[in-house]
Design a protein around this motif. Structure first.
Motif, PDB file in Angstrom:
ATOM      1  N   THR A 216      -0.027   5.416   9.365  1.00 44.33           N
ATOM      2  CA  THR A 216      -1.449   5.794   9.429  1.00 44.33           C
ATOM      3  C   THR A 216      -1.767   6.596  10.689  1.00 44.33           C
ATOM      4  O   THR A 216      -2.755   7.327  10.713  1.00 44.33           O
ATOM      5  CB  THR A 216      -2.370   4.552   9.364  1.00 44.33           C
ATOM      6  OG1 THR A 216      -1.992   3.638  10.390  1.00 44.33           O
ATOM      7  CG2 THR A 216      -2.288   3.889   8.001  1.00 44.33           C
TER       8      THR A 216
ATOM      9  N   GLU B   6      -3.741   8.364   5.169  1.00 46.01           N
ATOM     10  CA  GLU B   6      -4.751   7.339   4.929  1.00 46.01           C
ATOM     11  C   GLU B   6      -4.174   6.216   4.070  1.00 46.01           C
ATOM     12  O   GLU B   6      -3.504   6.466   3.070  1.00 46.01           O
ATOM     13  CB  GLU B   6      -5.960   7.961   4.221  1.00 46.01           C
ATOM     14  CG  GLU B   6      -7.077   6.984   3.964  1.00 46.01           C
ATOM     15  CD  GLU B   6      -8.246   7.618   3.224  1.00 46.01           C
ATOM     16  OE1 GLU B   6      -9.161   6.871   2.846  1.00 46.01           O
ATOM     17  OE2 GLU B   6      -8.238   8.845   3.007  1.00 46.01           O
ATOM     18  N   LYS B   7      -4.460   4.988   4.464  1.00 49.41           N
ATOM     19  CA  LYS B   7      -3.973   3.834   3.710  1.00 49.41           C
ATOM     20  C   LYS B   7      -4.819   3.658   2.451  1.00 49.41           C
ATOM     21  O   LYS B   7      -6.043   3.569   2.521  1.00 49.41           O
ATOM     22  CB  LYS B   7      -4.060   2.572   4.568  1.00 49.41           C
ATOM     23  CG  LYS B   7      -3.505   1.333   3.889  1.00 49.41           C
ATOM     24  CD  LYS B   7      -3.566   0.125   4.823  1.00 49.41           C
ATOM     25  CE  LYS B   7      -3.011  -1.119   4.158  1.00 49.41           C
ATOM     26  NZ  LYS B   7      -3.040  -2.290   5.071  1.00 49.41           N
ATOM     27  N   THR B   8      -4.144   3.620   1.300  1.00 48.16           N
ATOM     28  CA  THR B   8      -4.807   3.386   0.023  1.00 48.16           C
ATOM     29  C   THR B   8      -3.917   2.476  -0.828  1.00 48.16           C
ATOM     30  O   THR B   8      -2.812   2.125  -0.421  1.00 48.16           O
ATOM     31  CB  THR B   8      -5.046   4.697  -0.759  1.00 48.16           C
ATOM     32  OG1 THR B   8      -3.782   5.189  -1.227  1.00 48.16           O
ATOM     33  CG2 THR B   8      -5.738   5.747   0.084  1.00 48.16           C
ATOM     34  N   ASN B   9      -4.402   2.160  -1.987  1.00 41.97           N
ATOM     35  CA  ASN B   9      -3.579   1.415  -2.946  1.00 41.97           C
ATOM     36  C   ASN B   9      -3.073   2.316  -4.060  1.00 41.97           C
ATOM     37  O   ASN B   9      -2.613   1.839  -5.089  1.00 41.97           O
ATOM     38  CB  ASN B   9      -4.375   0.247  -3.530  1.00 41.97           C
ATOM     39  CG  ASN B   9      -4.663  -0.787  -2.461  1.00 41.97           C
ATOM     40  OD1 ASN B   9      -3.815  -1.093  -1.636  1.00 41.97           O
ATOM     41  ND2 ASN B   9      -5.864  -1.307  -2.461  1.00 41.97           N
ATOM     42  N   ALA B  10      -3.145   3.626  -3.846  1.00 42.89           N
ATOM     43  CA  ALA B  10      -2.688   4.601  -4.836  1.00 42.89           C
ATOM     44  C   ALA B  10      -1.317   5.134  -4.440  1.00 42.89           C
ATOM     45  O   ALA B  10      -1.048   5.372  -3.262  1.00 42.89           O
ATOM     46  CB  ALA B  10      -3.683   5.750  -4.937  1.00 42.89           C
TER      47      ALA B  10
ATOM     48  N   CYS C 132       0.953   0.537   8.592  1.00 43.19           N
ATOM     49  CA  CYS C 132      -0.439   0.526   9.056  1.00 43.19           C
ATOM     50  C   CYS C 132      -0.555  -0.260  10.356  1.00 43.19           C
ATOM     51  O   CYS C 132       0.407  -0.877  10.806  1.00 43.19           O
ATOM     52  CB  CYS C 132      -1.338  -0.073   7.969  1.00 43.19           C
ATOM     53  SG  CYS C 132      -1.081  -1.833   7.697  1.00 43.19           S
TER      54      CYS C 132
ATOM     55  N   SER D 265       0.832  -1.203   0.000  1.00 32.56           N
ATOM     56  CA  SER D 265       0.000   0.000   0.000  1.00 32.56           C
ATOM     57  C   SER D 265       0.871   1.260   0.000  1.00 32.56           C
ATOM     58  O   SER D 265       2.090   1.192   0.148  1.00 32.56           O
ATOM     59  CB  SER D 265      -0.901   0.012   1.237  1.00 32.56           C
ATOM     60  OG  SER D 265      -0.102   0.225   2.393  1.00 32.56           O
ATOM     61  N   ASN D 266       0.206   2.388  -0.121  1.00 28.95           N
ATOM     62  CA  ASN D 266       0.941   3.658  -0.083  1.00 28.95           C
ATOM     63  C   ASN D 266       1.691   3.837   1.233  1.00 28.95           C
ATOM     64  O   ASN D 266       2.829   4.301   1.256  1.00 28.95           O
ATOM     65  CB  ASN D 266       0.000   4.833  -0.321  1.00 28.95           C
ATOM     66  CG  ASN D 266      -1.005   5.020   0.794  1.00 28.95           C
ATOM     67  OD1 ASN D 266      -1.529   4.026   1.345  1.00 28.95           O
ATOM     68  ND2 ASN D 266      -1.298   6.256   1.142  1.00 28.95           N
TER      69      ASN D 266
ATOM     70  N   GLU E 120       3.081  12.527   0.952  1.00 24.76           N
ATOM     71  CA  GLU E 120       2.842  11.718   2.151  1.00 24.76           C
ATOM     72  C   GLU E 120       4.140  11.382   2.873  1.00 24.76           C
ATOM     73  O   GLU E 120       4.198  11.396   4.105  1.00 24.76           O
ATOM     74  CB  GLU E 120       2.090  10.434   1.766  1.00 24.76           C
ATOM     75  CG  GLU E 120       0.679  10.701   1.268  1.00 24.76           C
ATOM     76  CD  GLU E 120       0.021   9.496   0.628  1.00 24.76           C
ATOM     77  OE1 GLU E 120      -1.223   9.455   0.609  1.00 24.76           O
ATOM     78  OE2 GLU E 120       0.733   8.593   0.122  1.00 24.76           O
TER      79      GLU E 120
END
Length: 124
Positions: A96, A101-105, A73, A24-25, A112
């Motif tokens: 986090t 925020e945890k994303t897949n982007a 995270c 993840s990011n 960040e």
């Protein structure tokens, strides 16, 4: 000031910095922060996978040194690797918990990473 933080009991031992590098990011942010801290001379980037793989040299180095552990995270893979070996990091951060925020982007990694780095640097 860095010399004082990097010294343990009079020895010139560098701080070891270990980070999640998950998919993840926030995993990538943790890894990027570790690299940036290494570049700034805060400590040396170190291999969390070696600790997770139970490689004795990696485990003993993490046990013996001052460590900064950065997870991405709340799953806390890095923290769980340390706990498996009875190691408590000197300082522990979760991306986090630093407002990311945890994303897949991965399109905001630079921004960040800077946000996480700023908060970690003032809290070590």
């Amino acid at each position: 000031m860095l010399e004082e933080k990097d010294t343990c009991c009079g020895a010139s031992m560098k701080t070891l910095i270990l980070a999640c590098s998950g998919r993840s990011n926030v995993g990538q942010v943790a890894n990027n922060v570790m690299i940036e801290m290494d570049k700034r001379g805060v400590g040396n980037a170190f291999c969390l996978a070696g600790v997770g793989a139970d490689l004795s040299g990696f485990v003993e180095s993490a046990r013996a040194g001052r460590t900064i552990l950065i997870d991405g995270c709340p799953v806390g893979c890095g923290k769980k690797m340390f706990e498996k070996h009875g190691i408590t990091p000197s300082r522990y951060f979760v991306a986090t918990e630093l407002g990311i925020e945890k994303t897949n982007a991965f399109d905001k990694l630079t921004e960040e990473t800077g946000k996480a780095l700023d908060q970690i640097i003032v809290n070590i």
